[in-house]
Design a protein around this motif. Structure first.
Motif, PDB file in Angstrom:
ATOM      1  N   TYR A  51       0.817  -1.215   0.000  1.00  0.00           N
ATOM      2  CA  TYR A  51       0.000   0.000   0.000  1.00  0.00           C
ATOM      3  C   TYR A  51       0.853   1.267   0.000  1.00  0.00           C
ATOM      4  CZ  TYR A  51      -3.021  -3.698   1.668  1.00  0.00           C
ATOM      5  OH  TYR A  51      -3.680  -4.888   1.805  1.00  0.00           O
ATOM      6  N   LYS A  52       2.143   1.140  -0.313  1.00  0.00           N
ATOM      7  CA  LYS A  52       3.053   2.272  -0.219  1.00  0.00           C
ATOM      8  C   LYS A  52       2.624   3.444  -1.102  1.00  0.00           C
ATOM      9  CE  LYS A  52       7.958   3.473  -0.424  1.00  0.00           C
ATOM     10  NZ  LYS A  52       9.321   2.996  -0.701  1.00  0.00           N
ATOM     11  N   LYS A  53       2.087   3.145  -2.284  1.00  0.00           N
ATOM     12  CA  LYS A  53       1.693   4.195  -3.222  1.00  0.00           C
ATOM     13  C   LYS A  53       0.469   4.970  -2.741  1.00  0.00           C
ATOM     14  CE  LYS A  53       3.614   1.930  -7.315  1.00  0.00           C
ATOM     15  NZ  LYS A  53       3.303   1.311  -8.626  1.00  0.00           N
ATOM     16  N   LYS A  54      -0.242   4.443  -1.754  1.00  0.00           N
ATOM     17  CA  LYS A  54      -1.451   5.102  -1.252  1.00  0.00           C
ATOM     18  C   LYS A  54      -1.194   5.923  -0.001  1.00  0.00           C
ATOM     19  CE  LYS A  54      -4.834   1.944  -3.217  1.00  0.00           C
ATOM     20  NZ  LYS A  54      -6.070   1.189  -2.956  1.00  0.00           N
ATOM     21  N   ILE A  55       0.048   5.973   0.469  1.00  0.00           N
ATOM     22  CA  ILE A  55       0.409   6.724   1.671  1.00  0.00           C
ATOM     23  C   ILE A  55       0.980   8.076   1.241  1.00  0.00           C
ATOM     24  CG2 ILE A  55       1.859   6.794   3.728  1.00  0.00           C
ATOM     25  CD1 ILE A  55       1.910   3.679   3.536  1.00  0.00           C
ATOM     26  N   TYR A  56       0.373   9.156   1.740  1.00  0.00           N
ATOM     27  CA  TYR A  56       0.838  10.508   1.417  1.00  0.00           C
ATOM     28  C   TYR A  56       1.256  11.242   2.693  1.00  0.00           C
ATOM     29  CZ  TYR A  56      -1.099   9.695  -3.210  1.00  0.00           C
ATOM     30  OH  TYR A  56      -1.351   9.172  -4.445  1.00  0.00           O
ATOM     31  N   LEU A  57       2.258  12.072   2.555  1.00  0.00           N
ATOM     32  CA  LEU A  57       2.790  12.843   3.679  1.00  0.00           C
ATOM     33  C   LEU A  57       2.599  14.318   3.394  1.00  0.00           C
ATOM     34  CD1 LEU A  57       6.217  10.963   3.942  1.00  0.00           C
ATOM     35  CD2 LEU A  57       4.075  10.339   5.054  1.00  0.00           C
ATOM     36  N   SER A  58       2.107  15.049   4.391  1.00  0.00           N
ATOM     37  CA  SER A  58       1.961  16.494   4.248  1.00  0.00           C
ATOM     38  C   SER A  58       3.324  17.140   4.052  1.00  0.00           C
ATOM     39  CB  SER A  58       1.285  17.074   5.487  1.00  0.00           C
ATOM     40  OG  SER A  58       1.400  18.484   5.503  1.00  0.00           O
ATOM     41  N   ASN A  59       3.382  18.186   3.238  1.00  0.00           N
ATOM     42  CA  ASN A  59       4.643  18.882   2.980  1.00  0.00           C
ATOM     43  C   ASN A  59       5.071  19.790   4.134  1.00  0.00           C
ATOM     44  OD1 ASN A  59       2.453  20.700   2.442  1.00  0.00           O
ATOM     45  ND2 ASN A  59       3.900  22.064   1.435  1.00  0.00           N
ATOM     46  N   ASN A  60       4.295  19.778   5.244  1.00  0.00           N
ATOM     47  CA  ASN A  60       4.561  20.742   6.308  1.00  0.00           C
ATOM     48  C   ASN A  60       4.724  20.096   7.687  1.00  0.00           C
ATOM     49  OD1 ASN A  60       5.000  23.466   6.920  1.00  0.00           O
ATOM     50  ND2 ASN A  60       2.912  23.731   7.663  1.00  0.00           N
ATOM     51  N   PHE A  61       4.943  18.769   7.742  1.00  0.00           N
ATOM     52  CA  PHE A  61       5.062  18.162   9.071  1.00  0.00           C
ATOM     53  C   PHE A  61       6.464  18.342   9.642  1.00  0.00           C
ATOM     54  CE2 PHE A  61       5.804  14.383   6.271  1.00  0.00           C
ATOM     55  CZ  PHE A  61       7.095  14.077   6.680  1.00  0.00           C
ATOM     56  N   LEU A  62       6.575  18.208  10.962  1.00  0.00           N
ATOM     57  CA  LEU A  62       7.853  18.368  11.662  1.00  0.00           C
ATOM     58  C   LEU A  62       8.638  17.065  11.632  1.00  0.00           C
ATOM     59  CD1 LEU A  62       6.488  20.319  14.733  1.00  0.00           C
ATOM     60  CD2 LEU A  62       8.159  21.226  13.133  1.00  0.00           C
ATOM     61  N   VAL A  63       9.956  17.185  11.496  1.00  0.00           N
ATOM     62  CA  VAL A  63      10.836  16.016  11.435  1.00  0.00           C
ATOM     63  C   VAL A  63      11.557  15.845  12.764  1.00  0.00           C
ATOM     64  CG1 VAL A  63      12.800  14.966  10.248  1.00  0.00           C
ATOM     65  CG2 VAL A  63      11.145  16.342   8.959  1.00  0.00           C
ATOM     66  N   ASN A  64      11.419  14.658  13.326  1.00  0.00           N
ATOM     67  CA  ASN A  64      12.048  14.329  14.616  1.00  0.00           C
ATOM     68  C   ASN A  64      13.390  13.650  14.377  1.00  0.00           C
ATOM     69  OD1 ASN A  64      12.343  14.122  17.358  1.00  0.00           O
ATOM     70  ND2 ASN A  64      10.584  12.806  17.681  1.00  0.00           N
ATOM     71  N   ASN A  65      14.220  13.575  15.425  1.00  0.00           N
ATOM     72  CA  ASN A  65      15.503  12.882  15.306  1.00  0.00           C
ATOM     73  C   ASN A  65      15.941  12.349  16.666  1.00  0.00           C
ATOM     74  OD1 ASN A  65      17.282  14.950  16.683  1.00  0.00           O
ATOM     75  ND2 ASN A  65      16.450  16.207  15.036  1.00  0.00           N
ATOM     76  N   PHE A  66      17.035  11.585  16.669  1.00  0.00           N
ATOM     77  CA  PHE A  66      17.496  10.898  17.881  1.00  0.00           C
ATOM     78  C   PHE A  66      17.959  11.871  18.960  1.00  0.00           C
ATOM     79  CE2 PHE A  66      21.277  11.581  15.417  1.00  0.00           C
ATOM     80  CZ  PHE A  66      22.291  11.786  16.346  1.00  0.00           C
ATOM     81  N   ILE A  67      18.398  13.077  18.581  1.00  0.00           N
ATOM     82  CA  ILE A  67      18.875  14.047  19.576  1.00  0.00           C
ATOM     83  C   ILE A  67      17.707  14.515  20.446  1.00  0.00           C
ATOM     84  CG2 ILE A  67      20.229  16.143  19.936  1.00  0.00           C
ATOM     85  CD1 ILE A  67      21.167  15.901  17.031  1.00  0.00           C
ATOM     86  N   ASN A  68      16.551  14.733  19.822  1.00  0.00           N
ATOM     87  CA  ASN A  68      15.361  15.127  20.589  1.00  0.00           C
ATOM     88  C   ASN A  68      14.961  14.062  21.595  1.00  0.00           C
ATOM     89  OD1 ASN A  68      15.048  17.587  19.253  1.00  0.00           O
ATOM     90  ND2 ASN A  68      13.858  16.667  17.601  1.00  0.00           N
ATOM     91  N   GLU A  69      15.148  12.794  21.238  1.00  0.00           N
ATOM     92  CA  GLU A  69      14.825  11.703  22.153  1.00  0.00           C
ATOM     93  C   GLU A  69      15.735  11.735  23.379  1.00  0.00           C
ATOM     94  OE1 GLU A  69      15.011   8.131  19.843  1.00  0.00           O
ATOM     95  OE2 GLU A  69      13.415   8.787  18.469  1.00  0.00           O
ATOM     96  N   LEU A  70      17.008  12.036  23.143  1.00  0.00           N
ATOM     97  CA  LEU A  70      17.963  12.165  24.246  1.00  0.00           C
ATOM     98  C   LEU A  70      17.600  13.353  25.138  1.00  0.00           C
ATOM     99  CD1 LEU A  70      20.598  11.299  25.644  1.00  0.00           C
ATOM    100  CD2 LEU A  70      21.863  12.666  23.972  1.00  0.00           C
TER     101      LEU A  70
END
Length: 402
Positions: free
Chosen positions: A88-107
């Motif tokens: 179903y990969k072709k049916k999944i869409y991502l908004s062009n304005n979402f926030l990107v998380n990373n491992f530093i924020n988890e720490l």
């Protein structure tokens, strides 16, 4: 017609199963908040699937799926989940304005919670909203810009200041983070779309909230809340949704649970909570921690119904009460006079109502026992809100439609 499904408690109300069922009747399934700090359990072909980022209806073939603006994305976790649903990969869409998380924020989340003792899931949600308020967060549309490298430098500068403040000898180099981000971005580039193209059209849409209303940053049980907006009305602001023909449904369990710290009045004793959690499998999908459990609080429920514009209720887990002799509903409570510590159960005068439990449940509503009917009808009458769906098991069709 459009539909919003929102939890009216502290999350874990069983939203995943209900959304998985209702997606059969809609064209687009949109997730409008949350991140890897929440999770839904879906049973697909009798196999347990845990979804943290993808919408709960992801296994439906005749539907499109969108992760909207207010969702916090961790690239690595998202790609892992997409690989589980590769057809179903072709049916999944991502908004062009979402926030990107990373491992530093988890720490950072882990370090902050050691001081604040909120009981967070250490998935980096609080730091990413701090950085966002400082206007130096990374959004997916930044990857299309020439000055993306400058953006990375700014955020790394913030991280290094933070760790210096805590006397931690950790330094991050922007080039390593830049290349790691860009590799993931290339894999997902084809799925990114302008949010407004999908969210404001004539197709039937079901909006999904990942967390409960009592965890809302403004209206929840502060400070033991998440850092985003979880109320159903936030879809208008965070997702730029402007259509008015929408129905608000609220999901509740027939009892209360919460993960993390914080007080709630109807909480079971430690021994009873351990027994109940083991029997009802009340263990956090994301955190793996045993949930604190208690009787359903109708006083809180009435407030969350109002704040979410809820028209109808969906109640889940009615099969759990089969092995109980008596069950209880909390109606109201008042703080006793001259009480300073209001985080103790003995500090309140509590009004409640007891019911006899039932021995079995049936998919046909009128074939259930008298006690089952009395319990359901009392909740409807006291909250002045009708119940539309009753869940009586973990499988998708273990439902009673009223």
């Amino acid at each position: 017609m459009n539909l919003i499904i929102n939890g009216l408690q502290w999350g874990d109300e069983g939203k995943g199963k209900i959304i998985d069922f209702l997606t059969n009747f809609f064209d687009i399934n949109i997730k409008f908040n949350g991140g890897t700090n929440s999770g839904h359990v879906i049973y697909y072909k009798k196999k347990k699937k845990i979804l943290k980022l993808l919408p709960s209806g992801i296994f439906k073939k005749n539907c499109l799926f969108l992760l909207s603006n207010n969702v916090i994305i961790n690239f690595e976790n998202l790609i892992k989940e997409i690989n589980q649903t590769i057809f179903y990969k072709k049916k999944i869409y991502l908004s062009n304005n979402f926030l990107v998380n990373n491992f530093i924020n988890e720490l950072l989340d882990y370090i902050l919670d050691k001081k604040l003792k909120i009981g967070v899931t250490n998935n980096g949600i609080t730091p990413i909203f701090i950085i966002n308020s400082l206007k130096c967060s990374i959004r997916i549309n930044n990857f299309f810009c020439i000055n993306f490298l400058k953006k990375i430098k700014k955020i790394i500068f913030f991280y290094n200041i933070f760790f210096t403040f805590y006397n931690l000898r950790i330094k991050f180099y922007y080039k390593k983070i830049f290349f790691k981000f860009f590799i993931y971005f290339k894999k997902l580039k084809k799925n990114i779309i302008f949010n407004e193209k999908i969210i404001n059209n004539k197709y039937k849409k079901i909006f999904e909230s990942s967390q409960g209303s009592l965890l809302d940053f403004n209206n929840g049980t502060i400070p033991f809340v998440t850092s985003s907006y979880t109320n159903s009305k936030s879809v208008y602001v965070t997702s730029n949704f402007f259509l008015s023909n929408i129905i608000f449904l609220g999901i509740i369990k027939c009892y209360l649970t919460r993960v993390g710290n914080g007080f709630f009045l109807s909480k079971f004793s430690i021994f009873k909570n351990l027994l109940f959690s083991k029997y009802s499998n009340e263990i956090g999908t994301n955190s793996g921690r045993v949930r604190a459990s208690g009787w359903l609080d109708l006083n809180i429920l009435i407030k969350t119904i109002k704040t979410n514009n809820t028209i109808n209720l969906i109640i889940t887990k009615l099969d759990i009460f089969i092995f109980f002799k008596k069950i209880k509903l909390i109606l109201n409570y008042f703080l006793k006079k001259n009480i300073i510590n209001f985080e103790k159960i003995n500090s309140y005068k509590v009004y409640s109502k007891k019911f006899k439990s039932w021995k079995k449940v049936n998919n046909v509503y009128f074939k259930n026992e008298k006690e089952f009917h009395l319990y359901i009808r009392f909740i409807e009458k006291y909250t002045n809100t009708s119940i539309l769906i009753i869940s009586i098991g973990k499988n998708i069709y273990d439902l009673i439609i009223l």
